[in-house]
Design a protein around this motif. Structure first.
Motif, short mmCIF file in Angstrom:
data_model
loop_
_atom_site.label_atom_id
_atom_site.label_comp_id
_atom_site.label_asym_id
_atom_site.label_seq_id
_atom_site.Cartn_x
_atom_site.Cartn_y
_atom_site.Cartn_z
N SER A 240 1.29 -1.29 -0.41
CA SER A 240 -0.36 0.43 0.13
C SER A 240 0.91 1.39 0.39
CB SER A 240 -0.81 -0.19 0.94
OG SER A 240 0.19 -0.29 2.65
N LYS A 241 2.19 1.11 0.91
CA LYS A 241 2.96 2.53 0.07
C LYS A 241 4.46 2.14 0.92
CE LYS A 241 2.57 6.42 1.84
NZ LYS A 241 2.41 7.49 0.80
N VAL A 242 5.24 3.10 -0.35
CA VAL A 242 6.36 2.05 -0.58
C VAL A 242 7.36 3.78 -0.44
CG1 VAL A 242 7.81 2.01 -2.16
CG2 VAL A 242 5.74 1.09 -2.91
N VAL A 243 8.36 3.37 0.66
CA VAL A 243 9.13 4.61 1.02
C VAL A 243 10.98 4.70 1.62
CG1 VAL A 243 9.47 6.57 3.44
CG2 VAL A 243 7.05 5.07 2.49
N PRO A 244 11.50 5.74 -0.02
CA PRO A 244 12.55 5.52 -0.02
C PRO A 244 13.45 5.64 1.33
CG PRO A 244 12.01 6.11 -1.73
CD PRO A 244 10.52 5.63 -1.58
N TRP A 245 13.73 5.21 2.11
CA TRP A 245 14.59 5.53 3.16
C TRP A 245 16.17 5.84 2.98
CZ3 TRP A 245 18.85 3.00 5.78
CH2 TRP A 245 18.44 1.79 5.77
N PHE A 246 16.66 5.58 2.10
CA PHE A 246 18.63 5.81 1.58
C PHE A 246 18.65 5.48 0.76
CE2 PHE A 246 22.37 4.65 1.52
CZ PHE A 246 23.07 5.35 1.88
N SER A 253 17.10 2.40 -0.88
CA SER A 253 16.94 1.50 0.05
C SER A 253 15.25 1.77 0.22
CB SER A 253 17.01 0.53 1.31
OG SER A 253 16.89 -0.10 2.21
N LEU A 254 14.69 0.78 0.09
CA LEU A 254 13.09 1.11 0.23
C LEU A 254 12.42 0.39 1.69
CD1 LEU A 254 11.51 0.64 -3.21
CD2 LEU A 254 13.46 2.49 -2.91
#
Ligand SMILES: C[S@@+](CC[C@H](N)C(=O)[O-])C[C@H]1O[C@@H](n2cnc3c(N)ncnc32)[C@H](O)[C@@H]1O
Ligand SMILES: O=C(O)C(=O)C[C@]1(C(=O)O)C=C[C@@H](O)C=C1
Length: 258
Positions: A240-246, A253-254
């Motif tokens: 439902s949600k895809v968040v790149p964190w790096f 990285s997601l």
């Protein structure tokens, strides 16, 4: 830092990666065999910008998603760097790590590294290291799945089905952490970040020959996608949600939420 007590020192030595240092008549396709496993810690650190930060923080992020009494998967675990980070950071009671790789050379050495970690620290999460193809596994419900630079080695036509299975195995409130080398749809951006990645490798002591031979070795077996492709496929797989964190250069990285 604490030293290894002598009897527990892993038999695996930290050898420098010189696999592509000599000219090869024909560069064979890259495989995760014994030669690669022997030098892998050095190879990945000198090849993937941000690798130590990504690995350590996968542990930190996992600590936020891991649920008591649940499984944590490390898919394409290689020598177990991510598994070790999960064991350093996850505090939830009763968790178990399932570390999977289809390279027997990696799995054998991974077990040795984890025994060394067991000998150094008490009350670490239990781990099963399994030699298996992640495309042909039986899945158990899990609160966390980590795939650190593994999806890029899976044939593109199998990636969606694998992600769908991961989505279906995740408990509500769980997460997939997916790290990958990226391709860029904008040609100029792709060329710039590729050049900067080559500069990173050079700065880490790789010669032009090593860089060129490694590139031909991986070009048919490691096929990176763009961030847009990852997002779209993860949504199609049911996330439902895809968040790149790096992101560092062309490596990212997601976090993907079910
Ligand atoms: C770049 S390495 C992963 C690095 C590792 N996750 C880390 O953080 O150090 C990719 C790994 O995926 C494994 N692999 C590739 N295809 C696989 C498959 N179908 N099933 C299981 N493992 C696979 C390879 O053997 C290799 O060890
Ligand atoms: O892209 C490159 O040049 C790499 O060497 C990357 C990469 C990876 O992302 O997994 C490729 C193979 C090795 O496993 C180590 C690093």
């Amino acid at each position: 830092m604490r030293a290894f007590p002598a009897p527990c020192r892993p038999t695996v030595n930290r050898q420098p990666d010189q696999l592509f240092a000599q000219p090869l008549d024909q560069v064979p396709d890259f495989v995760f065999n014994e030669d690669v496993a022997r030098v892998f810690p050095d190879m990945i650190k000198r090849s993937v910008p941000g690798y130590p930060t990504i690995v350590e923080n996968i542990g930190v992020l996992a600590g936020q998603f891991a649920q008591p009494g649940s499984l944590l998967y490390d898919l394409g675990c290689s020598l177990g760097a991510v598994t070790q980070a999960l064991r350093r950071h996850v505090q939830a009671d009763g968790c178990r790590v399932i570390a999977v790789d289809n390279s027997s050379a990696m799995v054998e050495r991974c077990r040795e590294y984890l025994h060394a970690q067991d000998a150094m620290f008490q009350e670490l999460l239990p781990v099963d290291v399994i030699e298996a193809d992640i495309l042909a596994m039986d899945w158990q419900p899990a609160s966390l799945v980590a795939m650190n630079f593994t999806l890029q080695f899976i044939a593109p036509e199998n990636r969606l089905e694998l992600l769908s299975r991961i989505r279906n195995t995740l408990l509500p409130g769980g997460a997939l952490i997916l790290s990958e080398k990226l391709r860029f749809e904008d040609e100029q951006q792709h060329a710039l970040l590729t050049d900067l990645h080559i500069a990173f490798k050079r700065a880490n002591g790789y010669s032009e020959l090593e860089i060129a031979q490694k590139r031909s070795a991986i070009e048919n077996v490691m096929l990176p996608d763009s961030l847009e492709q990852h997002r779209e496929r993860l949504h199609t797989a049911g996330f439902s949600k895809v968040v790149p964190w790096f992101q560092c250069l062309n490596f990212a990285s997601l976090v993907a939420l079910p």
